[in-house]
Design an enzyme around this catalytic site. Structure first.
Site, mmCIF file in Angstrom:
data_model
loop_
_atom_site.group_PDB
_atom_site.id
_atom_site.type_symbol
_atom_site.label_atom_id
_atom_site.label_comp_id
_atom_site.label_asym_id
_atom_site.label_seq_id
_atom_site.Cartn_x
_atom_site.Cartn_y
_atom_site.Cartn_z
ATOM 1 C CD GLN A 129 -2.165 1.233 2.992
ATOM 2 O OE1 GLN A 129 -1.645 0.521 3.858
ATOM 3 N NE2 GLN A 129 -3.136 2.067 3.275
ATOM 4 N N GLY A 130 1.007 1.889 -1.144
ATOM 5 C CA GLY A 130 1.878 3.063 -1.267
ATOM 6 C C GLY A 130 1.112 4.353 -1.028
ATOM 7 C CB SER A 132 2.709 6.850 4.580
ATOM 8 O OG SER A 132 1.586 6.345 5.244
ATOM 9 C CB SER A 164 3.658 -3.042 5.436
ATOM 10 O OG SER A 164 3.558 -2.120 6.488
ATOM 11 C CD GLU A 247 -4.577 0.286 6.552
ATOM 12 O OE1 GLU A 247 -4.975 1.438 6.322
ATOM 13 O OE2 GLU A 247 -3.377 -0.030 6.583
ATOM 14 C CD GLU A 375 -2.369 11.084 18.795
ATOM 15 O OE1 GLU A 375 -2.146 10.296 17.852
ATOM 16 O OE2 GLU A 375 -1.802 10.986 19.908
#
Ligand SMILES: Cc1cc2nc3c(=O)[nH]c(=O)nc-3n(C[C@H](O)[C@H](O)[C@H](O)COP(=O)(O)OP(=O)(O)OC[C@H]3O[C@@H](n4cnc5c(N)ncnc54)[C@H](O)[C@@H]3O)c2cc1C
Length: 392
Positions: A129-130, A132, A164, A247, A375
């Site tokens: 999963q690209g 961030s 990951s 997710e 948060e």
């Protein structure tokens, strides 16, 4: 909320238990996974995923035409629960199964569904999963990796981080910026990228748990065919939201059974003898901690049932998934912290229960960051579940 299993659900559970008893491999006893390449542990996990698929246990609630079982969401939850309860090996293609596949099912073309879905389930293709980037994590819509149209391709330049499985992945669900003039949520496009394309460089990063499970990924003039756009050009934000909701909804499933195993083991340890001292469980503070952990775990279980009931009504995971994600990630940190306090300094050693307590303590730190920080989850709950105004 009626959670009494139907005869069909009970039959599903029984069949799965029998299958697991006959087919689950012995637990892996090797060292932590090494970065890069298909090491023995990776091969072991790939073989397990393939076995599940061949046995008819891939994509429980996915349509049959794409290699799934076509069962209900309740049966999918039973599947995850039983795997965790049996302490079965992890499913290495988890990003594909939990996040990429459901997003392709929701937003993909027929051609994309036929090309990718069954290979996700069998483990033939591992996905990453690209999303961030160094300057776009919680504020994901600020991402800067560029994709520029060039004939029937997009040309991608930029960098992702914390990706990951990128070191093992065949494909990537990649978020790119295709319109720099539009408002930040409007100029994003989601691409399905072949990780073996020229111009992609993967650099593993080491976590404090010792794992090298995530990476930096650099893109230099990477050419991606235009038919690999998932959803609309400049319409990638709703696709990203679908992926993130899946997710949160899917990664938490089965955790109750896993945490229950850990807590039961901790309680047994606390009751056990200690050289020259009374058992830890005779200490009132230890007893209170264990009782608190037990009741929080029950809250996790009941909340999971509530989330599942909602999911069955709507068919799509909603913002309520943030409640579970927030709760399980912080619970795991409280439990592993309590475990190290109760078990004492020896629990930090690799020789103590195979280093499991020390590993879980260190790995749990990332739980409140991955898939959106605590948060951010609280902000989602405040705005989208409680209807509170945005903070300033
Ligand atoms: C184990 C692990 C695996 C991961 N795997 C992947 C992966 O496969 N693919 C991928 O794309 N990413 C992955 N990530 C990255 C993860 O999604 C990001 O780390 C996360 O979204 C936070 O982004 P950041 O690290 O840039 O922190 P930042 O967004 O810079 O946040 C820093 C701090 O500020 C706080 N903060 C930020 N904004 C707000 C706000 N509006 N209100 C209140 N507080 C705020 C955050 O909560 C945090 O405490 C992974 C992370 C971990 C730890």
């Amino acid at each position: 909320m009626d959670l009494k299993p139907t005869p069909q659900e009970q039959a599903f559970r029984d069949e799965l238990r029998q299958w697991l008893a006959a087919n689950q491999p012995p637990p892996w006893s090797g060292a932590t996974q090494e970065a890069g390449g298909k090491d023995a542990h990776t091969e072991y996990l790939l073989a397990w995923q393939r076995k599940l698929y061949d046995g008819g246990w891939g994509g429980i609630a996915w349509p049959k035409q794409y290699g799934g079982r076509g069962a209900s969401l309740i049966e999918q939850a039973i599947f995850q629960e039983e795997l965790a309860a049996a302490d079965a090996p992890e499913v290495i293609g988890v990003i594909g199964i939990a996040l990429v596949g459901p997003t392709i099912i929701a937003a993909g073309t027929e051609q994309q569904k036929n090309k990718y879905l069954s290979k996700i389930l069998s483990g033939e293709e591992i996905w990453c999963q690209g999303f961030s980037e160094p300057n776009a994590g919680s504020d994901l819509a600020s991402l800067g990796t560029r994709a520029v149209r060039d004939g029937d391709h997009f040309v991608v330049n930029g960098q992702k981080i914390w990706t990951s499985f990128a070191h093992l992945a065949h494909r990537c669900l990649l978020l790119t910026r295709t319109d720099t003039a539009a408002a930040k949520h409007k100029g994003i496009t989601c691409l399905l990228v072949d990780m073996h394309s020229p111009g992609i460089e993967v650099r593993p990063l080491r976590m404090m748990s010792g794992d090298s499970a995530f990476n930096e990924v650099f893109f230099t003039d990477v050419r991606v065919p235009a038919e690999e756009v998932l959803g609309e050009v400049n319409g990638g934000w709703p696709v990203a939201i679908t992926a993130l909701a899946n997710e949160r909804a899917n990664l938490g499933a089965g955790l109750y059974a896993m945490f229950k195993r850990s807590l039961d083991a901790l309680i047994e340890r606390a009751k056990g003898p200690r050289p020259g001292r009374k058992p830890a469980a005779t200490n009132p503070l230890v007893r209170q901690k264990l009782a608190q952990l037990y009741l929080e775990l029950e809250i996790l279980r009941l909340n999971g049932n509530r989330a599942l009931t909602k999911l069955m009504k709507t068919g799509m995971p909603g913002p309520e998934g943030s409640i579970q994600k927030l709760f399980w990630s912080e619970y795991n940190q409280r439990m592993t912290q309590a475990a190290l306090e109760i078990l004492g300094p020896a629990a930090q050693l690799n020789e103590f229960d195979g280093g499991a307590w020390a590993y879980q303590y260190l790995r749990s730190r990332g739980n409140t960051i991955e898939a959106g920080t605590s948060e951010v989850q609280r902000n989602i709950i405040a705005q989208r579940v409680l209807g509170l105004p945005r903070s300033y």
